[in-house]
Design a protein around this motif. Structure first.
Motif, PDB file in Angstrom:
ATOM      1  N   CYS A 212       0.829  -1.210   0.000  1.00 12.22           N
ATOM      2  CA  CYS A 212       0.000   0.000   0.000  1.00 12.22           C
ATOM      3  C   CYS A 212       0.862   1.258   0.000  1.00 12.22           C
ATOM      4  CB  CYS A 212      -0.926   0.005   1.210  1.00 12.22           C
ATOM      5  SG  CYS A 212      -2.208  -1.262   1.158  1.00 12.22           S
TER       6      CYS A 212
ATOM      7  N   MET B  61      -1.378   4.260  -1.189  1.00 12.59           N
ATOM      8  CA  MET B  61      -2.680   4.104  -0.537  1.00 12.59           C
ATOM      9  C   MET B  61      -2.574   4.516   0.930  1.00 12.59           C
ATOM     10  SD  MET B  61      -5.117   0.701  -0.303  1.00 12.59           S
ATOM     11  CE  MET B  61      -5.222   0.592  -2.096  1.00 12.59           C
TER      12      MET B  61
ATOM     13  N   ASN C 218      -6.430   5.068   5.948  1.00 10.28           N
ATOM     14  CA  ASN C 218      -7.889   5.148   6.019  1.00 10.28           C
ATOM     15  C   ASN C 218      -8.551   4.391   4.870  1.00 10.28           C
ATOM     16  OD1 ASN C 218      -7.578   6.705   8.272  1.00 10.28           O
ATOM     17  ND2 ASN C 218      -8.213   8.626   7.331  1.00 10.28           N
ATOM     18  N   THR C 219      -7.924   4.419   3.706  1.00  9.58           N
ATOM     19  CA  THR C 219      -8.456   3.660   2.563  1.00  9.58           C
ATOM     20  C   THR C 219      -8.411   2.169   2.851  1.00  9.58           C
ATOM     21  OG1 THR C 219      -7.689   5.378   1.037  1.00  9.58           O
ATOM     22  CG2 THR C 219      -8.218   3.227   0.097  1.00  9.58           C
TER      23      THR C 219
ATOM     24  N   ASP D  22      -3.596  -1.451   8.321  1.00 11.71           N
ATOM     25  CA  ASP D  22      -3.818   0.002   8.355  1.00 11.71           C
ATOM     26  C   ASP D  22      -3.029   0.666   9.486  1.00 11.71           C
ATOM     27  OD1 ASP D  22      -5.358  -0.566  10.616  1.00 11.71           O
ATOM     28  OD2 ASP D  22      -7.265  -0.194   9.644  1.00 11.71           O
TER      29      ASP D  22
END
Length: 324
Positions: free
Chosen positions: A50, A55, A58-59, A100
């Protein structure tokens, strides 16, 4: 409210040195063995990918919501193969949930909104799961009364997750300080909430209202801890004394295992077991009659630890007034 919505680009990670796997973790004190051995390594690889494509954390969190909710939908079926697909979807959702946070730490891309989304993601997963299991149970012959334990288990899950997360962040606050934890308090959140208006900031004000209520619930369940945090913040404005950090870690670390027991891994292992046995309704009663007593025991012992250190700080001179 800049802290609430801040979500910086992840590209600096690609241009600089990649954070090691160990540095992507919160703390060995608060990590569960299943997470260290399974979810964190997977999450780390997802976080690296990511970061490379830019990215944001939060995505990743939002994507995890779709996989978690899909898992609940798949648990509605009594076809075991469909259930297994749901299990894999839930495992992947939790891997994304791990990723995340690791991505946020690797890129120094932390935000209040990210923390709120991360907590809400699990709630969305289990709302879907509880609804699906209630409907499935009714198809199996249960009456609508199954919604009573289903809803009670849902509320139990919210409190269990909230307090486990809160105690972990309290532990991190004492051993790492404010930079190493995500410990919030309702007083500061109220000030931020009051700065927003319903007319211009409707969405953010609604989120802030819910998070304020969430934090107040955590504080309500931990009165002695609130007294300890208040005296610590007032007395040690320059940082916690090293001997206090060491003593708190030693006495509080054994309680961290209970925060892990009432979190994701234990409940999901038993959920999968009962799905394999085609007795999914047992999950509700496990949540209510097994995990809730563990929650009560955890809160009770955390309050004892908080009372112990509050009395030592207020009545004694063992700890200095600043970091040493």
């Amino acid at each position: 409210m800049e802290d609430l919505i801040k979500d910086k680009s992840t590209k600096p990670l690609i241009e600089g040195n990649v954070t090691s796997f160990e540095n992507s973790l919160k703390s060995n004190d608060t990590e569960e063995k299943i997470d260290i051995w399974f979810y964190r390594p997977i999450g780390y690889q997802i976080a690296l990918f990511c970061a490379k494509i830019g990215m944001t954390p939060n995505t990743v969190t939002i994507i995890s919501i779709f996989f978690g909710v899909a898992a609940g939908i798949l648990f509605y079926s009594q076809d075991l193969m469909i259930n297994v697909i749901g299990m894999l979807s839930l495992v992947f959702a939790n891997s994304l949930d791990s990723a995340d946070g690791q991505l946020a730490r690797m890129t120094n891309n932390k935000s209040r909104l990210g923390r709120i989304l991360d907590g809400a993601a699990g709630d969305f997963w289990f709302i879907s799961i509880h609804i699906a299991l209630c409907l499935r149970s009714m198809n199996e012959g249960w009456t609508a009364l199954i919604w009573i334990p289903g809803v009670l288990a849902g509320f139990s899950h919210v409190v269990q997750s909230a307090m486990a997360d809160y105690y972990r962040n309290v532990h991190l606050f004492f051993i790492k300080g404010t930079s190493g934890s995500e410990l919030d308090n309702s007083r500061d959140l109220q000030l931020e909430y009051d700065q927003l208006t319903w007319g211009r900031n409707f969405g953010m004000k609604l989120i802030a209202r819910n998070y304020l209520n969430y934090t107040r619930m955590q504080e309500k369940f931990s009165p002695k801890l609130q007294k300890l945090l208040a005296v610590v913040r007032a007395k040690y404005k320059m940082g916690l004394p090293q001997n206090l950090i060491i003593d708190f870690r030693t006495r509080n670390k054994p309680l961290m295992k209970y925060t892990n027991i009432i979190q994701f891994n234990t409940r999901v292992i038993f959920l999968f077991l009962w799905l394999f046995l085609d007795q999914a309704w047992i999950y509700f009663f496990f949540d209510i009659f097994v995990l809730n007593p563990i929650l009560i025991y955890m809160c009770s012992n955390q309050e004892k630890v908080s009372g112990y250190f509050y009395n030592k700080i207020v009545t004694g001179s063992e700890y200095g007034d600043q970091n040493i």
